[in-house]
Design a protein around this motif. Structure first.
Motif, PDB file in Angstrom:
ATOM      1  N   CYS A 145       0.827  -1.210   0.000  1.00  0.00           N
ATOM      2  CA  CYS A 145       0.000   0.000   0.000  1.00  0.00           C
ATOM      3  C   CYS A 145       0.861   1.259   0.000  1.00  0.00           C
ATOM      4  CB  CYS A 145      -0.925   0.007   1.215  1.00  0.00           C
ATOM      5  SG  CYS A 145      -2.204  -1.260   1.187  1.00  0.00           S
ATOM      6  N   TYR A 146       1.885   1.288   0.844  1.00  0.00           N
ATOM      7  CA  TYR A 146       2.774   2.448   0.918  1.00  0.00           C
ATOM      8  C   TYR A 146       3.525   2.653  -0.397  1.00  0.00           C
ATOM      9  CZ  TYR A 146       1.963   2.026   5.965  1.00  0.00           C
ATOM     10  OH  TYR A 146       1.384   1.942   7.203  1.00  0.00           O
ATOM     11  N   ARG A 147       3.915   1.557  -1.020  1.00  0.00           N
ATOM     12  CA  ARG A 147       4.646   1.660  -2.289  1.00  0.00           C
ATOM     13  C   ARG A 147       3.759   2.238  -3.392  1.00  0.00           C
ATOM     14  NH1 ARG A 147       7.431  -4.044  -3.279  1.00  0.00           N
ATOM     15  NH2 ARG A 147       8.030  -3.011  -5.249  1.00  0.00           N
ATOM     16  N   ILE A 148       2.498   1.834  -3.407  1.00  0.00           N
ATOM     17  CA  ILE A 148       1.578   2.392  -4.414  1.00  0.00           C
ATOM     18  C   ILE A 148       1.363   3.885  -4.171  1.00  0.00           C
ATOM     19  CG2 ILE A 148      -0.825   2.407  -5.190  1.00  0.00           C
ATOM     20  CD1 ILE A 148      -0.870  -0.599  -4.905  1.00  0.00           C
ATOM     21  N   PHE A 157       5.884  10.583   1.567  1.00  0.00           N
ATOM     22  CA  PHE A 157       6.709  10.104   2.674  1.00  0.00           C
ATOM     23  C   PHE A 157       8.043  10.847   2.670  1.00  0.00           C
ATOM     24  CE2 PHE A 157       3.871   6.578   1.813  1.00  0.00           C
ATOM     25  CZ  PHE A 157       3.545   6.108   3.070  1.00  0.00           C
ATOM     26  N   THR A 158       8.546  11.087   3.849  1.00  0.00           N
ATOM     27  CA  THR A 158       9.877  11.667   3.999  1.00  0.00           C
ATOM     28  C   THR A 158      10.811  10.588   4.534  1.00  0.00           C
ATOM     29  OG1 THR A 158       8.969  13.852   4.483  1.00  0.00           O
ATOM     30  CG2 THR A 158      11.269  13.451   5.118  1.00  0.00           C
ATOM     31  N   ALA A 198      -1.552   8.998   3.074  1.00  0.00           N
ATOM     32  CA  ALA A 198      -0.538   8.090   3.607  1.00  0.00           C
ATOM     33  C   ALA A 198      -0.679   7.952   5.118  1.00  0.00           C
ATOM     34  CB  ALA A 198       0.854   8.592   3.244  1.00  0.00           C
ATOM     35  N   ARG A 199      -0.958   9.054   5.785  1.00  0.00           N
ATOM     36  CA  ARG A 199      -1.109   9.028   7.246  1.00  0.00           C
ATOM     37  C   ARG A 199      -2.295   8.173   7.678  1.00  0.00           C
ATOM     38  NH1 ARG A 199      -0.014  15.395   8.938  1.00  0.00           N
ATOM     39  NH2 ARG A 199       2.273  15.315   8.737  1.00  0.00           N
ATOM     40  N   SER A 200      -3.364   8.172   6.879  1.00  0.00           N
ATOM     41  CA  SER A 200      -4.529   7.360   7.237  1.00  0.00           C
ATOM     42  C   SER A 200      -4.188   5.881   7.216  1.00  0.00           C
ATOM     43  CB  SER A 200      -5.697   7.656   6.287  1.00  0.00           C
ATOM     44  OG  SER A 200      -5.409   7.212   4.969  1.00  0.00           O
ATOM     45  N   PHE A 201      -3.358   5.450   6.254  1.00  0.00           N
ATOM     46  CA  PHE A 201      -2.923   4.060   6.211  1.00  0.00           C
ATOM     47  C   PHE A 201      -2.001   3.736   7.383  1.00  0.00           C
ATOM     48  CE2 PHE A 201      -4.696   3.989   2.032  1.00  0.00           C
ATOM     49  CZ  PHE A 201      -4.925   2.645   1.740  1.00  0.00           C
ATOM     50  N   VAL A 202      -1.159   4.692   7.746  1.00  0.00           N
ATOM     51  CA  VAL A 202      -0.265   4.496   8.893  1.00  0.00           C
ATOM     52  C   VAL A 202      -1.073   4.339  10.176  1.00  0.00           C
ATOM     53  CG1 VAL A 202       1.493   5.614  10.324  1.00  0.00           C
ATOM     54  CG2 VAL A 202       1.693   5.693   7.839  1.00  0.00           C
TER      55      VAL A 202
END
Length: 238
Positions: A145-148, A157-158, A198-202
């Protein structure tokens, strides 16, 4: 050939396959992925090979159900073709398709494993291995998911320990590391999610990381107690 197929279906749909699945996952996550990130010879091919073995195992695992046998084989074949085409000749579109198909596959494998782990019956070492394998699969799912997200939104992402921008493939091991750190709620801060999506997935992964062990332990304990009660009741009746 048909006998061999159903033997494989019987093995991969049985609890004894959990040891093999767990072993493959450990090899992929903790050995082959880091080796690929440092460009160790043949590590990339080996990584794709074991991911393919895992893919095939998932197809056999769900093939004991006629309703999903052929759809699983079709999706598995497409995933296999896309994965190896992308491994031979890297392409951003193929990478995204590969990641999406892999997410679908790992979700299906996760559901199958959890159904067996939480199904009726005595708690065994194999079931515990299945529960651990499911935990690793959750981390891998979020890695994809993060890669997509990163491939679509490069600044989502940082990554503080890199000298320059990374491609999706180059960042694969970094996101594997980030996913496990998030799932275990360690949070070193060397990789941070900056985009709201991205934060929601985290946040979701962190929540699952907290709930899964608690629910798992509670469920396994209750199943073991129920199994012992049933054994005592049957022994008294005899």
């Amino acid at each position: 050939m048909q006998k061999l197929f159903f033997r494989m279906v019987d093995f991969w749909s049985n609890d004894r396959s959990f040891s093999v699945v767990l072993g493959i996952l450990v090899l992929i996550v903790f050995i082959l992925s880091p080796l690929k990130s440092i460009q160790f010879p043949t590590s990339g091919i080996l990584l794709e090979l074991f991911l393919t073995i895992l893919l095939v195992s998932g197809i056999f695992a769900v093939s004991n159900r006629r309703s999903v046998r052929y759809p699983a084989m079709v999706i598995g074949t497409i995933t296999f073709a896309v994965k190896w085409l992308n491994a031979i000749s890297y392409n951003q579109i193929l990478t995204r398709i590969d990641l999406l198909l892999s997410i679908v596959y790992f979700i299906a494998l996760l559901v199958v494993i959890l159904q067996k782990v939480f199904g009726e019956g005595k708690i065994s070492l194999k079931r515990i291995e299945g529960a651990v394998a499911a935990y690793l699969i959750i981390a891998i799912l979020f890695t994809y998911c993060y890669r997509i997200i990163f491939s679509i939104i490069p600044d989502s992402f940082t990554i503080n320990f890199t000298d320059g921008p990374l491609t999706v493939e180059e960042a694969a091991n970094q996101f594997t590391y980030f996913s496990f750190v998030t799932l275990t709620t360690t949070g070193y801060g060397d990789i941070t999610a900056t985009h709201p999506f991205a934060r929601s997935f985290v946040m979701l992964e962190g929540l699952i990381g907290q709930l899964y062990p608690a629910i798992l332990i509670a469920r396994l304990v209750s199943m073991e107690i129920e199994s012992k009660r049933s054994s005592k009741k049957s022994s008294k009746e005899e």
